[in-house]
Motif scaffolding. Structure first.
Motif, PDB file in Angstrom:
ATOM      1  N   GLY A   1       0.814  -1.209   0.000  1.00 27.99           N
ATOM      2  CA  GLY A   1       0.000   0.000   0.000  1.00 27.99           C
ATOM      3  C   GLY A   1       0.846   1.258   0.000  1.00 27.99           C
ATOM      4  N   PHE A   2       1.904   1.274   0.789  1.00 26.41           N
ATOM      5  CA  PHE A   2       2.801   2.423   0.833  1.00 26.41           C
ATOM      6  C   PHE A   2       3.475   2.646  -0.516  1.00 26.41           C
ATOM      7  CE2 PHE A   2       7.067   4.147   1.428  1.00 26.41           C
ATOM      8  CZ  PHE A   2       6.769   5.345   2.066  1.00 26.41           C
ATOM      9  N   MET A   3       3.958   1.561  -1.116  1.00 19.95           N
ATOM     10  CA  MET A   3       4.648   1.692  -2.409  1.00 19.95           C
ATOM     11  C   MET A   3       3.692   2.149  -3.510  1.00 19.95           C
ATOM     12  SD  MET A   3       7.379  -1.420  -2.472  1.00 19.95           S
ATOM     13  CE  MET A   3       6.732  -2.594  -1.316  1.00 19.95           C
ATOM     14  N   ASN A   4       2.479   1.624  -3.501  1.00 19.52           N
ATOM     15  CA  ASN A   4       1.510   2.041  -4.512  1.00 19.52           C
ATOM     16  C   ASN A   4       1.104   3.510  -4.347  1.00 19.52           C
ATOM     17  OD1 ASN A   4       1.361  -0.327  -5.975  1.00 19.52           O
ATOM     18  ND2 ASN A   4      -0.225  -1.194  -4.667  1.00 19.52           N
ATOM     19  N   SER A   5       1.010   3.971  -3.109  1.00 21.19           N
ATOM     20  CA  SER A   5       0.611   5.364  -2.890  1.00 21.19           C
ATOM     21  C   SER A   5       1.742   6.345  -3.200  1.00 21.19           C
ATOM     22  CB  SER A   5       0.123   5.570  -1.459  1.00 21.19           C
ATOM     23  OG  SER A   5       1.174   5.366  -0.544  1.00 21.19           O
ATOM     24  N   ASN A   6       2.992   5.882  -3.214  1.00 25.07           N
ATOM     25  CA  ASN A   6       4.137   6.761  -3.450  1.00 25.07           C
ATOM     26  C   ASN A   6       4.865   6.494  -4.764  1.00 25.07           C
ATOM     27  OD1 ASN A   6       4.148   8.348  -0.972  1.00 25.07           O
ATOM     28  ND2 ASN A   6       4.555   6.391   0.017  1.00 25.07           N
ATOM     29  N   LYS A   7       4.327   5.641  -5.619  1.00 32.42           N
ATOM     30  CA  LYS A   7       5.054   5.269  -6.836  1.00 32.42           C
ATOM     31  C   LYS A   7       5.168   6.425  -7.822  1.00 32.42           C
ATOM     32  CE  LYS A   7       1.135   3.162  -9.185  1.00 32.42           C
ATOM     33  NZ  LYS A   7       0.589   1.909  -9.659  1.00 32.42           N
ATOM     34  N   ASP A   8       4.264   7.396  -7.774  1.00 33.61           N
ATOM     35  CA  ASP A   8       4.358   8.537  -8.685  1.00 33.61           C
ATOM     36  C   ASP A   8       5.551   9.426  -8.360  1.00 33.61           C
ATOM     37  OD1 ASP A   8       2.072   7.632  -9.903  1.00 33.61           O
ATOM     38  OD2 ASP A   8       0.751   8.899  -8.695  1.00 33.61           O
TER      39      ASP A   8
ATOM     40  N   LEU B   1      12.835   5.930  -9.356  1.00 34.41           N
ATOM     41  CA  LEU B   1      13.363   4.631  -9.756  1.00 34.41           C
ATOM     42  C   LEU B   1      12.285   3.797 -10.444  1.00 34.41           C
ATOM     43  CD1 LEU B   1      15.508   3.709  -6.636  1.00 34.41           C
ATOM     44  CD2 LEU B   1      16.316   4.511  -8.851  1.00 34.41           C
ATOM     45  N   VAL B   2      11.018   4.070 -10.135  1.00 35.70           N
ATOM     46  CA  VAL B   2       9.908   3.334 -10.734  1.00 35.70           C
ATOM     47  C   VAL B   2       9.390   4.054 -11.968  1.00 35.70           C
ATOM     48  CG1 VAL B   2       7.551   2.502 -10.365  1.00 35.70           C
ATOM     49  CG2 VAL B   2       9.237   2.327  -8.543  1.00 35.70           C
ATOM     50  N   SER B   3       9.116   5.340 -11.832  1.00 38.69           N
ATOM     51  CA  SER B   3       8.466   6.081 -12.912  1.00 38.69           C
ATOM     52  C   SER B   3       9.437   6.776 -13.857  1.00 38.69           C
ATOM     53  CB  SER B   3       7.512   7.119 -12.324  1.00 38.69           C
ATOM     54  OG  SER B   3       8.223   8.057 -11.538  1.00 38.69           O
ATOM     55  N   GLY B   4      10.669   6.972 -13.452  1.00 37.32           N
ATOM     56  CA  GLY B   4      11.649   7.663 -14.289  1.00 37.32           C
ATOM     57  C   GLY B   4      11.461   9.175 -14.223  1.00 37.32           C
ATOM     58  N   PHE B   5      12.273   9.894 -14.957  1.00 37.41           N
ATOM     59  CA  PHE B   5      12.207  11.345 -14.977  1.00 37.41           C
ATOM     60  C   PHE B   5      11.422  11.803 -16.205  1.00 37.41           C
ATOM     61  CE2 PHE B   5      15.971  10.437 -12.468  1.00 37.41           C
ATOM     62  CZ  PHE B   5      15.801  11.283 -11.392  1.00 37.41           C
ATOM     63  N   ALA B   6      10.753  12.952 -16.067  1.00 35.88           N
ATOM     64  CA  ALA B   6       9.969  13.487 -17.177  1.00 35.88           C
ATOM     65  C   ALA B   6      10.883  13.838 -18.359  1.00 35.88           C
ATOM     66  CB  ALA B   6       9.180  14.706 -16.727  1.00 35.88           C
ATOM     67  N   SER B   7      12.041  14.405 -18.070  1.00 40.07           N
ATOM     68  CA  SER B   7      13.007  14.716 -19.120  1.00 40.07           C
ATOM     69  C   SER B   7      14.408  14.456 -18.590  1.00 40.07           C
ATOM     70  CB  SER B   7      12.874  16.179 -19.559  1.00 40.07           C
ATOM     71  OG  SER B   7      13.331  17.039 -18.543  1.00 40.07           O
ATOM     72  N   LYS B   8      15.370  14.397 -19.480  1.00 35.58           N
ATOM     73  CA  LYS B   8      16.747  14.134 -19.061  1.00 35.58           C
ATOM     74  C   LYS B   8      17.315  15.297 -18.246  1.00 35.58           C
ATOM     75  CE  LYS B   8      18.114  10.765 -22.450  1.00 35.58           C
ATOM     76  NZ  LYS B   8      19.154  10.308 -23.349  1.00 35.58           N
ATOM     77  N   LYS B   9      16.776  16.495 -18.432  1.00 37.85           N
ATOM     78  CA  LYS B   9      17.253  17.654 -17.672  1.00 37.85           C
ATOM     79  C   LYS B   9      16.909  17.533 -16.194  1.00 37.85           C
ATOM     80  CE  LYS B   9      16.903  20.944 -21.465  1.00 37.85           C
ATOM     81  NZ  LYS B   9      16.235  22.152 -21.957  1.00 37.85           N
ATOM     82  N   ASP B  10      15.825  16.833 -15.866  1.00 31.85           N
ATOM     83  CA  ASP B  10      15.394  16.671 -14.478  1.00 31.85           C
ATOM     84  C   ASP B  10      16.246  15.665 -13.712  1.00 31.85           C
ATOM     85  OD1 ASP B  10      13.361  18.456 -14.980  1.00 31.85           O
ATOM     86  OD2 ASP B  10      11.871  16.893 -15.377  1.00 31.85           O
ATOM     87  N   ASN B  11      16.986  14.842 -14.415  1.00 30.23           N
ATOM     88  CA  ASN B  11      17.773  13.782 -13.800  1.00 30.23           C
ATOM     89  C   ASN B  11      19.091  14.338 -13.271  1.00 30.23           C
ATOM     90  OD1 ASN B  11      19.125  11.500 -13.054  1.00 30.23           O
ATOM     91  ND2 ASN B  11      18.871  10.427 -15.000  1.00 30.23           N
ATOM     92  N   PRO B  12      19.260  14.427 -11.925  1.00 33.29           N
ATOM     93  CA  PRO B  12      20.509  14.945 -11.374  1.00 33.29           C
ATOM     94  C   PRO B  12      21.679  13.973 -11.530  1.00 33.29           C
ATOM     95  CG  PRO B  12      19.094  14.218  -9.599  1.00 33.29           C
ATOM     96  CD  PRO B  12      18.291  14.094 -10.872  1.00 33.29           C
ATOM     97  N   PHE B  13      21.400  12.728 -11.868  1.00 31.69           N
ATOM     98  CA  PHE B  13      22.440  11.712 -12.000  1.00 31.69           C
ATOM     99  C   PHE B  13      22.901  11.538 -13.436  1.00 31.69           C
ATOM    100  CE2 PHE B  13      19.689  10.553  -8.413  1.00 31.69           C
ATOM    101  CZ  PHE B  13      20.617  10.711  -7.395  1.00 31.69           C
ATOM    102  N   GLN B  14      22.313  12.265 -14.355  1.00 28.27           N
ATOM    103  CA  GLN B  14      22.693  12.188 -15.762  1.00 28.27           C
ATOM    104  C   GLN B  14      24.135  12.656 -15.921  1.00 28.27           C
ATOM    105  OE1 GLN B  14      20.816  11.065 -18.316  1.00 28.27           O
ATOM    106  NE2 GLN B  14      22.420  11.432 -19.822  1.00 28.27           N
TER     107      GLN B  14
END
Length: 66
Positions: free
Chosen positions: A34-41, A45-58
């Motif tokens: 339940g916790f994981m489903n409520s926080n998956k958005d 690590l699950v949903s990824g980043f909207a764009s490559k610019k948002d990824n601080p690890f790029q």
């Protein structure tokens, strides 16, 4: 540490473990799912980043071969 001090420490640890409230694994797993489903958005690590610019690890640069 003396043997008596070690034994007292062990007894103290066992008393603290015995006083813990235990829950069945099946109940804990339901809570975790339940916790994981409520926080998956918000989990990148699950949903990824909207764009490559948002990824601080790029990586900033490319690969160089010598």
């Amino acid at each position: 540490m003396s043997s008596i001090a070690q034994q007292k420490k062990i007894v103290e640890q066992l008393r603290s473990e015995a006083s813990m409230v235990c829950k069945p694994v099946s109940e804990c797993v339901k809570d975790m799912i339940g916790f994981m489903n409520s926080n998956k958005d918000r989990d990148f690590l699950v949903s990824g980043f909207a764009s490559k610019k948002d990824n601080p690890f790029q990586e900033k640069g490319g690969c160089l071969l010598l």
